[in-house]
Design a protein around this motif. Sequence first.
Motif, mmCIF file in Angstrom:
data_model
loop_
_atom_site.group_PDB
_atom_site.id
_atom_site.type_symbol
_atom_site.label_atom_id
_atom_site.label_comp_id
_atom_site.label_asym_id
_atom_site.label_seq_id
_atom_site.Cartn_x
_atom_site.Cartn_y
_atom_site.Cartn_z
ATOM 1 N N ASP A 252 0.831 -1.202 0.000
ATOM 2 C CA ASP A 252 0.000 0.000 0.000
ATOM 3 C C ASP A 252 0.865 1.250 0.000
ATOM 4 O OD1 ASP A 252 -2.281 -1.512 -0.014
ATOM 5 O OD2 ASP A 252 -2.668 -1.344 2.141
ATOM 6 N N SER B 24 -12.497 -2.897 3.200
ATOM 7 C CA SER B 24 -12.607 -1.963 4.308
ATOM 8 C C SER B 24 -14.030 -1.509 4.494
ATOM 9 C CB SER B 24 -11.713 -0.754 4.056
ATOM 10 O OG SER B 24 -11.959 0.248 4.997
ATOM 11 N N SER C 64 -13.738 5.589 3.248
ATOM 12 C CA SER C 64 -12.739 5.701 2.202
ATOM 13 C C SER C 64 -12.872 4.561 1.208
ATOM 14 C CB SER C 64 -11.329 5.714 2.800
ATOM 15 O OG SER C 64 -11.080 4.528 3.513
ATOM 16 N N GLY C 65 -13.303 3.416 1.682
ATOM 17 C CA GLY C 65 -13.611 2.307 0.801
ATOM 18 C C GLY C 65 -12.386 1.573 0.297
ATOM 19 N N PRO C 66 -12.612 0.400 -0.297
ATOM 20 C CA PRO C 66 -11.503 -0.367 -0.859
ATOM 21 C C PRO C 66 -10.903 0.355 -2.054
ATOM 22 C CG PRO C 66 -13.607 -1.348 -1.463
ATOM 23 C CD PRO C 66 -13.905 -0.285 -0.458
ATOM 24 N N SER C 67 -9.648 0.082 -2.314
ATOM 25 C CA SER C 67 -8.957 0.716 -3.428
ATOM 26 C C SER C 67 -9.498 0.195 -4.753
ATOM 27 C CB SER C 67 -7.453 0.424 -3.342
ATOM 28 O OG SER C 67 -6.808 0.805 -4.540
ATOM 29 N N ASP D 82 -5.125 5.572 -7.615
ATOM 30 C CA ASP D 82 -5.211 5.777 -6.170
ATOM 31 C C ASP D 82 -6.649 6.025 -5.707
ATOM 32 O OD1 ASP D 82 -2.432 5.566 -5.903
ATOM 33 O OD2 ASP D 82 -2.165 7.676 -6.414
ATOM 34 N N THR E 114 -10.656 5.349 -4.747
ATOM 35 C CA THR E 114 -11.364 4.309 -4.000
ATOM 36 C C THR E 114 -12.617 3.901 -4.758
ATOM 37 O OG1 THR E 114 -12.760 5.852 -2.772
ATOM 38 C CG2 THR E 114 -10.585 5.353 -1.846
#
Length: 550
Positions: A174, A229, A233-236, A318, A320
């Motif tokens: 990350d 997650s 912000s949430g997963p990438s 980058d 989300t």
Amino acid sequence: MRSWTDTLRFAFQPVVNLATGGVAGLEILARPEGGDVLAQARRDPELDGRLAVLAVRAAARKETMLPLHVNVFAGTLADLGGLVPLHGAVREAGRLPWEVTLDVVPPYTHVPQPALLEALAALRGQGFRISADGVGDGDVPLRLLVDIAPDLVKLDASLLARPSAVRAMRTLCDELGALLVVEGVETELQCATALSAGAQWAQGALFAPPSRLPAADVYMPSLSPGFVSATRSGPSVREFVRPAALLPATASAGQVRALLTGSPDVSGVLLVDRSGVPVRSVHRSRFLLSMSGRYGHALYADRPAAKLGDPPRTVGVDATAWGVLDVVADGDRDRTSDDVAVVDHDGRCVGVVRLADLVRALAESRVEEAAGLNPLTRLPGSDAITGEVDRRIAAGWAFALSWLDVDHFKQVNDGAGFAAGDELIRSVGRALQIATSGNARVGHIGGDDFLVLADPEGLDPLAVSVLDAPWSAGGLPVTLSLATVLCRPGSVTDHRQAAAFLAPLKKAAKSLRGASWVVGQAGLAGYEIRRGSQPMAAGTGAVGAEPGVG
């Protein structure tokens, strides 16, 4: 006389995206039928470079559109200073450099690191993606891994027996902006371990063994995406990237039609300029509808496909998942089913994401999150906090773990009633949420007990906001007790040990009168009293207290 190339064959093994279950690429594996060509290639950079060229040509003969992973020894790159013939082979195959990932293979011992880094920088500048292969079972120095700054890190499956190491590598990835891949996955248990430890991609016999024909379908176990997650912000977006169908911006409508009719799984085509930057997006259904109308083929077949496309919708690597949804929501409603292009920092397309993948993953994460929430405060339980503690330990971060509860809560319930007690608990939970910020986490672990995970520098504002507030229940004054253990990097091995250090601090805080706060350090004896006073019978001072504190 027969050449060694006459007995050389290539096999293809899919690299699978664990979030979508789709094939993210194909690793091309040399399979000599006679002699040990691979051992020779390890010693002969020219031979190894030729194998890479033959691998790309073999993939071109199979007419696969999937991104390719080509193995090259680290020593080859350092000795040759790059792979000029490979660039030519990629161009001849009608592929773009950013559709090819170079898997840099050990050994690294005796490889001149400056020369290797210079070669990799040149290849990256041409557009190739870089993967560090054999990590965990090879000899790649950690410092060199950071200097390489790979796009992917491929871990050996043997590390799955040590999930903490996989989690730590995910944290490093990350930081580097890399995806974590686990190789050699053979069982559903290994797949579940890889997923829960943070791996994003995987490959191995479980999904599909190496085959002479590129696999279109792979086996994907029904596993819960526990790595997603639950934060806003949430997963990438990296976790959901699919291979993109790319054609030059000058492609004709006939070329696009041929690609779509020959590839039923392709939902759209991106037209890119010579640098790989998307310029138009062609949606499958809308395009084919235009082409199938009366005179459609006659009108459009030889015309530029760009005239039937739309401006591409793009997000950075980058971004989300929530960021992608924002892009979709801001666009035309007729384009909600369009793929969203994912671009790197130079604007080049590295793949696409589909709305269905994002919605499914985010919905599952919300269901899992809701199941773990305390029904009274709607705060997560202990599992969410302890999981985050373990992640911070693996990352080598300093953190503060705090426990907070209401003093004499049973008496509060008995005197003011359970409804007033419940309202007090809800109020404390809301106050904790308001008082914390950044990456702090608050959990309600039952009754009047709360856990707070925060950075050490965020403790004082938290204590002032919560402990100094005038709490009451049913008109009765109420005080709170707070205990904190400061954990330096390396001072604890997991959340259980952190909780063990916190337990005596909790007992010490409860022994004080009034609103209390006790702070200790993991692995060190004693504690500091920052709020509250000792009962008269307990004497003066506090064990390990700093002078003047009490």
